[in-house]
Design an enzyme around this catalytic site. Sequence first.
Site, PDB file in Angstrom:
ATOM      1  N   GLU A 136      25.426   4.859  12.864  1.00 19.21           N
ATOM      2  CA  GLU A 136      25.490   3.472  11.720  1.00 19.21           C
ATOM      3  C   GLU A 136      26.464   3.792  10.831  1.00 19.21           C
ATOM      4  O   GLU A 136      26.702   3.160   9.732  1.00 19.21           O
ATOM      5  CB  GLU A 136      23.942   3.142  11.349  1.00 19.21           C
ATOM      6  CG  GLU A 136      23.159   2.767  12.374  1.00 19.21           C
ATOM      7  CD  GLU A 136      22.708   1.563  12.102  1.00 19.21           C
ATOM      8  OE1 GLU A 136      22.529   0.986  11.178  1.00 19.21           O
ATOM      9  OE2 GLU A 136      22.492   0.660  13.364  1.00 19.21           O
ATOM     10  N   HIS A 164      14.386   2.936  13.538  1.00 21.79           N
ATOM     11  CA  HIS A 164      15.347   3.970  13.539  1.00 21.79           C
ATOM     12  C   HIS A 164      15.774   4.263  12.239  1.00 21.79           C
ATOM     13  O   HIS A 164      16.356   5.362  11.764  1.00 21.79           O
ATOM     14  CB  HIS A 164      16.127   4.064  14.808  1.00 21.79           C
ATOM     15  CG  HIS A 164      17.131   3.069  14.568  1.00 21.79           C
ATOM     16  ND1 HIS A 164      16.927   1.828  15.073  1.00 21.79           N
ATOM     17  CD2 HIS A 164      18.321   3.151  13.753  1.00 21.79           C
ATOM     18  CE1 HIS A 164      18.249   1.188  14.740  1.00 21.79           C
ATOM     19  NE2 HIS A 164      19.046   1.808  13.839  1.00 21.79           N
ATOM     20  N   SER A 194      10.194  10.579   3.211  1.00 21.84           N
ATOM     21  CA  SER A 194      10.848  10.865   1.768  1.00 21.84           C
ATOM     22  C   SER A 194      11.342  12.038   1.550  1.00 21.84           C
ATOM     23  O   SER A 194      11.924  12.188   0.668  1.00 21.84           O
ATOM     24  CB  SER A 194       9.486  10.419   0.868  1.00 21.84           C
ATOM     25  OG  SER A 194       9.116   9.567   0.325  1.00 21.84           O
ATOM     26  N   ASN A 221       0.728  -1.053   0.026  1.00 22.79           N
ATOM     27  CA  ASN A 221       0.125  -0.181   0.101  1.00 22.79           C
ATOM     28  C   ASN A 221       0.774   1.366   0.053  1.00 22.79           C
ATOM     29  O   ASN A 221       1.264   1.869   1.005  1.00 22.79           O
ATOM     30  CB  ASN A 221      -0.868  -0.121   1.283  1.00 22.79           C
ATOM     31  CG  ASN A 221      -2.005  -0.893   0.764  1.00 22.79           C
ATOM     32  OD1 ASN A 221      -1.958  -2.019   0.869  1.00 22.79           O
ATOM     33  ND2 ASN A 221      -3.064  -0.183   0.759  1.00 22.79           N
ATOM     34  N   ARG A 236       1.677   6.602   6.210  1.00 18.62           N
ATOM     35  CA  ARG A 236       1.387   6.970   7.466  1.00 18.62           C
ATOM     36  C   ARG A 236       1.095   5.607   8.422  1.00 18.62           C
ATOM     37  O   ARG A 236       1.274   5.472   9.452  1.00 18.62           O
ATOM     38  CB  ARG A 236       0.168   7.905   7.553  1.00 18.62           C
ATOM     39  CG  ARG A 236       0.200   8.966   8.593  1.00 18.62           C
ATOM     40  CD  ARG A 236      -0.951   9.817   8.529  1.00 18.62           C
ATOM     41  NE  ARG A 236      -0.652  11.040   9.441  1.00 18.62           N
ATOM     42  CZ  ARG A 236      -1.513  12.056   9.746  1.00 18.62           C
ATOM     43  NH1 ARG A 236      -2.716  11.962   9.246  1.00 18.62           N
ATOM     44  NH2 ARG A 236      -1.381  12.721  10.453  1.00 18.62           N
TER      45      ARG A 236
END
Length: 102
Positions: free
Chosen positions: A81, A55, A60, A32, A37
Amino acid sequence: MTNFSKKVLELTKQIPKGKITTYRQLAAAAGNPKACRAVGGTLNKNKHPIVIPCHRVIKSTGEVGGYSGGTVKKVALLKKEGIPIKNSKIVNLKHYLHEFKC
DNA sequence: AGTAAGGCGGGCA
DNA sequence: GTGCCCGCCTTAC
């Protein structure tokens, strides 16, 4: 627990270290593309946060987005990271973007 | 069990 | 660059 949320969690778990993904990609991979959201909501109230590196999921637009434990923590983790972040925004988003559909 | 509100976003005007 | 509307899942009453 719907099939959608389950897929979202599975995909999120598959995100390798040093890489990130957007809610849209996650939602699209789950089936979807408009449920971006819903992905955030699902991750926020997920049943197993230890196995879900939420995290590593950002917006976008390049912003890190929100985080249950605090946006600052999320940014710190991403930086640890190896992902450079400037003012809570991803510097080279595309460079660290992880694609599910190979 | 059903209804109503909220939430970590995305896209378009 | 900002503002508004939409769509979807989860949770609480």
